[in-house]
Design an enzyme around this catalytic site. Structure first.
Site, mmCIF file in Angstrom:
data_model
loop_
_atom_site.group_PDB
_atom_site.id
_atom_site.type_symbol
_atom_site.label_atom_id
_atom_site.label_comp_id
_atom_site.label_asym_id
_atom_site.label_seq_id
_atom_site.Cartn_x
_atom_site.Cartn_y
_atom_site.Cartn_z
ATOM 1 N N SER A 76 1.201 -8.392 -2.224
ATOM 2 C CA SER A 76 1.767 -8.124 -0.903
ATOM 3 C C SER A 76 0.689 -8.466 0.127
ATOM 4 O O SER A 76 -0.176 -7.663 0.444
ATOM 5 C CB SER A 76 2.160 -6.639 -0.801
ATOM 6 O OG SER A 76 2.610 -6.336 0.492
ATOM 7 N N HIS A 133 5.389 -5.090 -6.696
ATOM 8 C CA HIS A 133 4.478 -4.704 -7.780
ATOM 9 C C HIS A 133 5.223 -4.328 -9.059
ATOM 10 O O HIS A 133 4.596 -3.963 -10.051
ATOM 11 C CB HIS A 133 3.600 -3.522 -7.348
ATOM 12 C CG HIS A 133 2.616 -3.896 -6.290
ATOM 13 N ND1 HIS A 133 1.833 -2.970 -5.646
ATOM 14 C CD2 HIS A 133 2.280 -5.095 -5.759
ATOM 15 C CE1 HIS A 133 1.062 -3.584 -4.759
ATOM 16 N NE2 HIS A 133 1.322 -4.872 -4.815
ATOM 17 N N GLU A 148 4.904 1.767 -3.319
ATOM 18 C CA GLU A 148 4.088 2.737 -4.048
ATOM 19 C C GLU A 148 4.505 4.171 -3.729
ATOM 20 O O GLU A 148 4.724 4.511 -2.563
ATOM 21 C CB GLU A 148 2.605 2.593 -3.689
ATOM 22 C CG GLU A 148 1.947 1.317 -4.144
ATOM 23 C CD GLU A 148 0.469 1.327 -3.800
ATOM 24 O OE1 GLU A 148 -0.280 2.125 -4.392
ATOM 25 O OE2 GLU A 148 0.059 0.546 -2.921
ATOM 26 N N GLU A 197 -0.015 -1.976 -10.615
ATOM 27 C CA GLU A 197 -1.086 -1.043 -10.284
ATOM 28 C C GLU A 197 -1.106 0.175 -11.201
ATOM 29 O O GLU A 197 -1.772 1.173 -10.914
ATOM 30 C CB GLU A 197 -0.977 -0.635 -8.817
ATOM 31 C CG GLU A 197 -1.170 -1.832 -7.894
ATOM 32 C CD GLU A 197 -1.163 -1.481 -6.420
ATOM 33 O OE1 GLU A 197 -0.804 -0.334 -6.077
ATOM 34 O OE2 GLU A 197 -1.520 -2.353 -5.617
ATOM 35 N N ASP A 228 3.562 4.058 0.129
ATOM 36 C CA ASP A 228 3.306 2.741 0.714
ATOM 37 C C ASP A 228 4.646 2.025 0.725
ATOM 38 O O ASP A 228 5.119 1.557 -0.302
ATOM 39 C CB ASP A 228 2.274 1.956 -0.097
ATOM 40 C CG ASP A 228 2.068 0.533 0.427
ATOM 41 O OD1 ASP A 228 2.614 0.211 1.512
ATOM 42 O OD2 ASP A 228 1.373 -0.255 -0.240
ATOM 43 N N GLU A 270 2.015 4.594 4.417
ATOM 44 C CA GLU A 270 1.332 3.323 4.690
ATOM 45 C C GLU A 270 2.358 2.247 5.023
ATOM 46 O O GLU A 270 3.388 2.144 4.361
ATOM 47 C CB GLU A 270 0.518 2.919 3.455
ATOM 48 C CG GLU A 270 -0.196 1.588 3.554
ATOM 49 C CD GLU A 270 -0.843 1.204 2.230
ATOM 50 O OE1 GLU A 270 -0.964 -0.016 1.973
ATOM 51 O OE2 GLU A 270 -1.222 2.103 1.458
ATOM 52 N N ASP A 316 -1.994 -1.185 7.088
ATOM 53 C CA ASP A 316 -2.574 -2.122 6.112
ATOM 54 C C ASP A 316 -2.344 -3.539 6.610
ATOM 55 O O ASP A 316 -3.220 -4.157 7.205
ATOM 56 C CB ASP A 316 -1.952 -1.890 4.744
ATOM 57 C CG ASP A 316 -2.439 -2.900 3.699
ATOM 58 O OD1 ASP A 316 -3.483 -3.534 3.917
ATOM 59 O OD2 ASP A 316 -1.771 -3.062 2.656
ATOM 60 N N LYS A 329 -9.683 -3.007 2.991
ATOM 61 C CA LYS A 329 -9.709 -3.920 1.849
ATOM 62 C C LYS A 329 -10.675 -5.060 2.174
ATOM 63 O O LYS A 329 -10.351 -5.924 3.002
ATOM 64 C CB LYS A 329 -8.320 -4.503 1.591
ATOM 65 C CG LYS A 329 -7.260 -3.498 1.168
ATOM 66 C CD LYS A 329 -5.905 -4.194 1.070
ATOM 67 C CE LYS A 329 -4.823 -3.279 0.540
ATOM 68 N NZ LYS A 329 -3.484 -3.931 0.549
ATOM 69 N N HIS A 378 -8.041 -0.886 -3.297
ATOM 70 C CA HIS A 378 -8.028 -1.981 -4.264
ATOM 71 C C HIS A 378 -6.970 -3.007 -3.858
ATOM 72 O O HIS A 378 -6.376 -2.920 -2.792
ATOM 73 C CB HIS A 378 -7.710 -1.416 -5.646
ATOM 74 C CG HIS A 378 -6.336 -0.820 -5.727
ATOM 75 N ND1 HIS A 378 -5.647 -0.655 -6.904
ATOM 76 C CD2 HIS A 378 -5.480 -0.341 -4.763
ATOM 77 C CE1 HIS A 378 -4.466 -0.104 -6.678
ATOM 78 N NE2 HIS A 378 -4.344 0.088 -5.389
ATOM 79 N N LYS A 388 -7.789 4.465 -2.636
ATOM 80 C CA LYS A 388 -6.562 4.049 -3.311
ATOM 81 C C LYS A 388 -6.961 3.029 -4.350
ATOM 82 O O LYS A 388 -7.415 1.935 -4.001
ATOM 83 C CB LYS A 388 -5.627 3.390 -2.281
ATOM 84 C CG LYS A 388 -4.250 3.956 -2.211
ATOM 85 C CD LYS A 388 -3.413 3.167 -1.224
ATOM 86 C CE LYS A 388 -2.798 1.947 -1.866
ATOM 87 N NZ LYS A 388 -1.772 1.302 -1.021
#
Length: 438
Positions: free
Chosen positions: A43, A156, A165, A206, A242, A285, A312, A337, A365, A388
């Site tokens: 993403s 994911h 997430e 993840e 997320d 998020e 993000d 990140k 991550h 995270k």
């Protein structure tokens, strides 16, 4: 002369999805070496620095990074030859200026970052101190609160969840190690619940489970059941989301395909507010898309004093974007990140701006990870407050938790004969009102 760079080299490795990634190593005149590898996101926000790929369709279907490797070996190595490794800012800006593009598209952000992080590792080895101490000095003694992914969705996972997430946050833990234990026990409990209900227990990119669910409420209800089944209360453990809203934002609408919903920004706000009123959610998020600024403003106005609203894709670890967000009241937290911006120096600059401006910070991550544990040291070195790094499964995630456990042990061991504990584990939600516990 011991600190001078003798050699810089790179080679191609594989990340956790089997895609090529870059590994770089710096060797000093004294023989000391430092190395780092760079992860990759699925993403990916439009404001991120460019990850250079070879685009040769017959080799790794175009995903190779040999061009980035060659840029390190043939170009960056010459730029940094005989430079002092302890001059991190100088090293990073030499590479930035030589690349010449704001998004680092000539050398590739993956090439530049691999060398940048390797330089920090070599410097810490030269000074014979842990990486977190090199990054943070005497202030580096706070272990982060983990946001642990236990259900995967979106890009994911191959299930029906639109949101990316679903995480648990062990607010009731007194130490990092006890927080990890709480999350592991809830993770195992969730696995048993999924089995009993007939869901598959395969995991996503993840490490979180990826059952074939259709709605966010289904996922949240399962998480509540797992928290209670592991004998924890909803004051001990909260939930973080997320949504990765940019992934399903189209023509100014949020398209939740599996829930058969087509939402305006106001509708999306109402949807998220409803979730926070019915579940113990403490962080969201990317609640709005990266370019839906008016949506971000209404979201921040409505929920900004109650929970973490994390940018993000919105900020992409970029200080310029964060400055604009601060001016226009977008979000109250930022995901950090390093590979979004491409150097350690720029990462630190963005982090410091966030901290100075009162934004909460979460070191993160990527979905395509390596066994590199740099972000664990970064989280402690910067006293970031949160990290995270995926679920309690998959080696590329577990190694980062294990590094944090090692740091906590080391901090406590060094101060075991002194008054007080070594590692501090802070409650970073102190300025927010408590969320509803259902």
């Amino acid at each position: 002369m011991k600190s001078r760079i003798k050699k810089v080299m790179a080679r191609q490795i594989l990340d956790s999805r089997g895609n090529p990634a870059i590994f770089a190593q710096i060797e000093l005149n004294c023989g000391i070496k430092g190395a780092a590898s760079v992860p990759s996101g699925a993403s990916v926000g439009k404001y991120e620095a460019l990850e250079l790929r070879d685009n040769e369709k017959n080799v790794y279907f175009g995903r190779g990074v040999l061009c980035a490797v060659n840029n390190v070996n043939a170009k960056i190595s010459k730029i940094l030859e005989n430079k002092s490794v302890i001059e991190q800012r100088s090293i990073d800006y030499l590479m930035i200026e030589a690349d010449g593009e704001e998004n680092k598209s000539n050398f590739g952000a993956n090439a530049i970052l691999s060398v940048s992080l390797a330089a920090a590792r070599a410097a810490s080895a030269l000074l014979n101190i842990p990486l977190y101490k090199y990054l943070g000095g005497i202030y580096a003694n706070i272990t982060p609160i983990p946001l642990v992914n236990i259900i995967n969705g979106g890009v994911h996972a191959g299930n029906g969840l639109d949101f990316q997430e679903f995480m648990i946050v062990p607010l009731g833990a007194e130490t990092f190690s006890s927080g990890v234990r709480m999350c592991a026990e809830i993770f195992w409990t969730l696995k048993n619940i999924l089995k009993k209900k007939g869901y598959n227990v395969q995991v996503g990119d993840e490490g979180g489970f990826a059952p074939d669910l259709k709605t966010s409420k289904e996922a949240l209800d399962l998480i509540l059941e797992a928290i209670k089944g592991a004998n924890y209360s909803l004051s001990d453990v909260k939930i973080a989301l997320d949504t990765a809203s940019s992934e399903f934002y189209d023509n100014e609408k949020y398209i939740l395909k599996n829930e058969k919903l087509e939402l305006t920004s106001e509708d999306m706000l109402e949807y998220l507010v409803n979730l926070t009123e019915n579940y113990p959610i403490i962080s969201i998020e990317d609640g709005m898309a990266q370019n839906d600024y008016s949506g971000w403003q209404i979201l921040t106005e409505k929920l900004g004093k109650k929970i973490l609203l994390v940018g993000d894709d919105l900020f992409a670890t970029n200080s310029k974007l964060l400055k604009e967000g601060i001016k226009t009241n977008l979000a109250n937290s930022i995901l950090i990140k390093p590979n979004q911006i491409g150097t350690l120096t720029e990462t630190l600059d963005t982090f410091m701006l966030a901290q100075k401006s009162g934004y909460k910070t979460i070191i993160s991550h990527r979905s395509g990870e390596t066994e590199d544990t740099f972000i664990s040291d970064l989280a402690v070195g910067l006293n970031a407050g949160f990290i995270k790094t995926g679920s309690i499964s998959r080696g590329e995630r577990i190694c980062k938790y294990n590094r944090l456990l090692e740091i906590e042990y080391e901090l406590n061991l060094k101060l075991s004969n002194l008054k007080g504990s070594g590692a501090i584990y802070n409650n970073c939600f102190e300025n927010f009102s408590s969320t509803k516990c259902v």
